[in-house]
Design an enzyme around this catalytic site. Sequence first.
Site, PDB file in Angstrom:
ATOM      1  N   LYS A 181      31.810 -15.970   2.760  1.00 39.02           N
ATOM      2  CA  LYS A 181      32.370 -17.285   3.116  1.00 39.02           C
ATOM      3  C   LYS A 181      33.313 -17.663   1.984  1.00 39.02           C
ATOM      4  O   LYS A 181      32.895 -18.181   0.955  1.00 39.02           O
ATOM      5  CB  LYS A 181      31.230 -18.310   3.236  1.00 39.02           C
ATOM      6  CG  LYS A 181      31.444 -19.425   4.250  1.00 39.02           C
ATOM      7  CD  LYS A 181      32.735 -20.224   4.097  1.00 39.02           C
ATOM      8  CE  LYS A 181      32.638 -21.301   3.054  1.00 39.02           C
ATOM      9  NZ  LYS A 181      33.953 -21.898   2.733  1.00 39.02           N
ATOM     10  N   GLY A 234      30.362 -21.543  -7.432  1.00 37.47           N
ATOM     11  CA  GLY A 234      31.051 -22.786  -7.092  1.00 37.47           C
ATOM     12  C   GLY A 234      30.514 -23.934  -7.925  1.00 37.47           C
ATOM     13  O   GLY A 234      29.965 -23.729  -9.011  1.00 37.47           O
ATOM     14  N   THR A 236      28.312 -27.246  -9.224  1.00 34.95           N
ATOM     15  CA  THR A 236      26.872 -27.434  -9.422  1.00 34.95           C
ATOM     16  C   THR A 236      26.237 -28.238  -8.290  1.00 34.95           C
ATOM     17  O   THR A 236      25.136 -27.911  -7.829  1.00 34.95           O
ATOM     18  CB  THR A 236      26.631 -28.099 -10.794  1.00 34.95           C
ATOM     19  OG1 THR A 236      27.117 -27.192 -11.788  1.00 34.95           O
ATOM     20  CG2 THR A 236      25.153 -28.368 -11.044  1.00 34.95           C
ATOM     21  N   GLY A 239      25.792 -25.975  -5.396  1.00 33.64           N
ATOM     22  CA  GLY A 239      24.758 -24.995  -5.726  1.00 33.64           C
ATOM     23  C   GLY A 239      23.364 -25.580  -5.558  1.00 33.64           C
ATOM     24  O   GLY A 239      22.467 -24.934  -5.007  1.00 33.64           O
ATOM     25  N   CYS A 290      35.529 -21.583 -14.744  1.00 29.78           N
ATOM     26  CA  CYS A 290      34.187 -22.098 -15.044  1.00 29.78           C
ATOM     27  C   CYS A 290      33.887 -21.996 -16.531  1.00 29.78           C
ATOM     28  O   CYS A 290      33.141 -22.801 -17.073  1.00 29.78           O
ATOM     29  CB  CYS A 290      33.149 -21.332 -14.240  1.00 29.78           C
ATOM     30  SG  CYS A 290      33.258 -19.549 -14.465  1.00 29.78           S
ATOM     31  N   GLU A 391      32.610 -31.759 -15.974  1.00 25.95           N
ATOM     32  CA  GLU A 391      33.547 -30.649 -15.827  1.00 25.95           C
ATOM     33  C   GLU A 391      34.829 -31.185 -15.176  1.00 25.95           C
ATOM     34  O   GLU A 391      34.762 -31.853 -14.139  1.00 25.95           O
ATOM     35  CB  GLU A 391      32.937 -29.557 -14.949  1.00 25.95           C
ATOM     36  CG  GLU A 391      33.841 -28.352 -14.826  1.00 25.95           C
ATOM     37  CD  GLU A 391      33.298 -27.287 -13.882  1.00 25.95           C
ATOM     38  OE1 GLU A 391      32.847 -27.644 -12.782  1.00 25.95           O
ATOM     39  OE2 GLU A 391      33.337 -26.102 -14.253  1.00 25.95           O
TER      40      GLU A 391
END
Length: 496
Positions: A181, A234, A236, A239, A290, A391
Amino acid sequence: MHSLHTDSRGPLPLFIAGERRLGRGDDAESLYPATGEVVARLRTASVDDVDEAIRAADHAFRTSTWARRKPHERAAVLYRIAQLIRERAEPLAQRQREDNGKPISETRALVASAAGTFQFFASACETMEEALTPSRGDYFTMSVHEPMGVVAAITPWNSPIASEAQKLAPALAAGCAVVIKPAEATPLMALELAALCEQAGVPPGMVSVLAGRGSVIGDAITRHPLVRRVSFTGGTATGKHIARIAADKMMPVSMELGGKSATMVLDDADLDHAINGVLYGIFSSSGESCIAGSRLFVARSRYAEFMDRLAAKAAALRVGDPCDERTQMGPLITPRHRESIERHVAVGLAEGGTLRIGGRRPEGALYERGNYYLPTIIEGLDNRATISREEIFGPVLVAMPFDDWDDLVAQANDSVYALAAGIWTGDYRKAWALGRAVQAGTVWINTYKQFSIATPFGGWRDSGLGREKGRLGIQQYMEQKSLYWGLNPHPLAWAD
Ligand code: NAD
């Protein structure tokens, strides 16, 4: 500017249930971040396509013999994929440049890394050993690994071909069927990889590409009962959402998530090295990385000198056309992402930060249609400020002086993220002590953002769960099984 390979022939097909066909979901486009032009159109997957692809993948896994082939036979196909990637390296690098706007020098490196990943996991596949464990009775014992079945790879937009290869290669090496995906903004590299897998001889149905919205298609893939593992890279928040669904299915996951990595320049550092390393760490990939070294700590005694030199060099970075071999920073992925970076910078300034350089879009005809943003350095904040904690995923560096060792270690570790760190020092004892004290999945000493597929990668805390890469990366896609073989010439005594 290099011309675009726009597809005027209509939407691109996906890979669903062993066929190349249009999805039954919404229409979508890949846009070139440097100009906003349409690179390709797609018809994305529907939830029904997800079910069909996963059932077909399960069928292919059980019937196609891929999983039962000898490891060296599977490896031969993976070597062939590596070779095909190398043969098509330049068109693939150009295609990825169009899909996500990274400078061509970077997309060439990503394509080379993807080929290296298939080569590495081919060799890991054919040399993987199982264990004969010490026996404690009249039996001998073995530990072996079995492929899980259908696994999912959910990927972000920042380094598509490399992150997709990093999941696809070990999963295929393990014998699994893989459903990819890709991110909404960058669907093209997954389609290219699936085509190369087909060409190399991976059986139909073993690799599917289900482009579509994460909250619909990614979610449906994660929840599907036949999906045995999700390997996710990807943000957080996403996730954690996937991990909650996985908990209900008791499904293992690996999570490569966000970061707020600390770079530390000690008073004895070689400043020429440290300046180049810090610049590369935060501003390469326009900070859309990242592992971007986005928090900078410099020994107070060297702070003024270091920052003067760093700011001068950062201001001279070449921001511009991704086709130009000399470009160091291309555009950001989308206008929306640039706005989010601008909001972060505004928050930093509202909290008392001062702009050393950047903090705005570049001006001029070249930049008018692209999502460009200048390298930005903010000073005057501490490690508690919002932009020191969140981030940003863009070219924004927060720079702070530190006073002593304990202060440095405490601040570097004071983050929910713990993905990477950088240390610049001329003293190997300090490098060792700090390298061990800093909490992060990867620590670079007198270098930054260097990678080897042979070395495990992953984060601590909110930066992730599990590790990718390394020889044992294959076993992530396998279940361990213990076998006991009875050697006793007599029946078990208990029943007598
Ligand atoms: P994202 O979390 O928004 O999306 C990542 C992928 O997840 C996309 O394919 C998206 O469609 C999908 N997704 C979104 N919602 C979902 C859901 N509910 N269920 C299943 N799938 C869903 O992240 P992004 O904006 O594409 O990427 C940027 C983030 O990725 C940053 O936080 C960055 O730090 C992180 N990242 C981490 C690493 C690493 O190795 N640690 C590498 C690259 C990027």
